[in-house]
Design a protein around this motif. Sequence first.
Motif, PDB file in Angstrom:
ATOM      1  N   LEU A   1       0.838  -1.208   0.000  1.00  0.00           N
ATOM      2  CA  LEU A   1       0.000   0.000   0.000  1.00  0.00           C
ATOM      3  C   LEU A   1       0.866   1.249   0.000  1.00  0.00           C
ATOM      4  O   LEU A   1       0.612   2.193  -0.764  1.00  0.00           O
TER       5      LEU A   1
ATOM      6  N   GLY B   1      -6.605  -2.402  -0.323  1.00  0.00           N
ATOM      7  CA  GLY B   1      -7.006  -2.293   1.079  1.00  0.00           C
ATOM      8  C   GLY B   1      -8.101  -3.290   1.430  1.00  0.00           C
ATOM      9  O   GLY B   1      -7.998  -4.002   2.428  1.00  0.00           O
TER      10      GLY B   1
ATOM     11  N   GLN C   1      -7.763  -6.488   3.816  1.00  0.00           N
ATOM     12  CA  GLN C   1      -8.606  -6.556   5.008  1.00  0.00           C
ATOM     13  C   GLN C   1      -9.336  -7.894   5.085  1.00  0.00           C
ATOM     14  O   GLN C   1      -9.420  -8.504   6.147  1.00  0.00           O
TER      15      GLN C   1
END
Lengths: 226, 307
Positions: free
Chosen positions: B52, B172, B176
């Motif tokens: 990220l 993301g 997650q």
Amino acid sequence: MIKFTNVSKYYKPNVVALKTVNLDIASGEFVSIVGQSGTGKTTLIRLMIAEEKPSEGQIIIGGWDITDIKEREVPYLRRQIGVVFQDYKLLQKKNVFENIAFALQTCAVPLANIRRIVPQVIKIVGLEGKEERYPFQLSGGEQQRVVIARSLVHKPKLLVADEPTGNLDSINTREIIDLLKKINELGTTVILVTHDRDVVNSLKKRVITIDEGQIIGDQSKGRYVL
Amino acid sequence: MFFIEFSRVVKFALQSILRNFWLSLVTVSIITLALFSVSFLFIFNLMSAHTLAVVEGKTNVYIDLTASATPEQAQLLVAELQKLPAIKEAEFITPEKTLEDFKARHQDNKLILQSLASLEQNPFRGSLRINVYNISDFPVILSELSKKDYGQYLEIEDQEFTDAKLLIQGIGDYSQKIQRGGLIISLFFIIISLLVVFNTIQVGIYTHREEIGIMKLVGASNSFVRSPFLIEGIVYSILAVAILMAVLYPLLAFIQPYIDGFFKEYSTSLITLLNQNFFRVFGIQFLIAVVITVLSGFFAVRRYIKV
Ligand SMILES: Nc1ncnc2c1ncn2[C@@H]1O[C@H](COP(=O)(O)OP(=O)(O)OP(=O)(O)O)[C@@H](O)[C@H]1O
Ligand SMILES: [Mg+2]
């Protein structure tokens, strides 16, 4: 030395093991406790060493009120009381010396003291020369003497023995009782729970008789009367 | 006094571990397995955080200038933009630079180069390259830019920024989801190991019940009775973490090529990543192991201590 005031002990659902027991044992006495099976003799012993707490009444041991003793104080009580049970409770993988030393090791006694105390108690119980033997190499009487030796390492002022001769023949019984007498003569108060009529009659010491959780007899030079 | 007690407790603990060797082995293996699943969760987290960061750092948005904008105006605009706290970098890319970059990118394509050469003038207009600290700041900045006076010089399209944002959001979201899955798997393993370790320790303690009984009878304190089992747990934890390290590093080296193949330019060395977080990762693992073993020991021994 020992004072029970109106002590009762109930086990859960509704077993009355002891009922308003009053007891006063002086320092240096040798007291036999007799009674039929299931009348509360072992319960009496367990109350003395705080394995159980009384349901009612008050218990004082050596001036110490142990009625509501805290769990972390129990070890200090135990170090002042020698305990001997019918089943020998020796560690099979340790020899005589190690079995006795174990009691001191677990109570933070320095090694030098262990080396000094263990031979002393081995001498008292007459097991010199057998220090290296393992329990399975000993007779029942000898094993019980190891247990007695172990119970003496803290130099207790009180020795309680719950049927120490229950598994022994008459010769070994004789020897163990003589040993207890000797320990008593050295100044230790001895409480002996027994079923053995001959033992009680030959002792000619104080006898407390229990029946159904109550003291029904207390004679200073008693005989086994049941 | 304390030292005597401590050294004896440690001795009892080590004796106990060796005497129940196979039981100890099972205990350590189970803890190691649980830690292993936790390790993967950790490494995955580190990897996705790294990716990220790289993606966000590499995300530039180019805003084309309108035909009416002069290079001077563009420079002014850049100076203004650089003052905004949310913006990391702002740069004016001249039409010439754009042309050069374009040629460089297509230097193998004769056809494109030929058709460019045939043009009389540079077909490209200038643009602004903007790099922000936080990708989510883009919309605010863009709307800010279109409101102000310079709106007329800029051809703002949301498209490019939206693509970048979607990519980052995608990563993301994925990470997650995987993290949640990993967490559930790790928790599952931790609970399993808690149950198994509780039982193995209890069996171990069962083999010591006579000793415990005698200890209590002769007046050993509860803490003395309990301590060897707690120390046993700590020894198990140390062993489990050591085994974990011994297995994890070669394994990471082994899967590194696959990670590189998958993440391409976003990839990084897993071992370096792990080393950078060494104390955090293994410290937490050790803590988890200690909690598992010490809790088990504490509750397992409680039954025998009550005499
Ligand atoms: N933990 C316990 N829970 C419930 N009842 C108990 C418990 N321990 C003892 N009892 C009961 O309390 C009574 C007294 O038991 P105790 O062991 O004191 O007898 P005793 O005189 O020692 O017998 P014995 O001569 O056979 O050893 C018995 O009825 C026994 O069943
Ligand atoms: Mg009994």
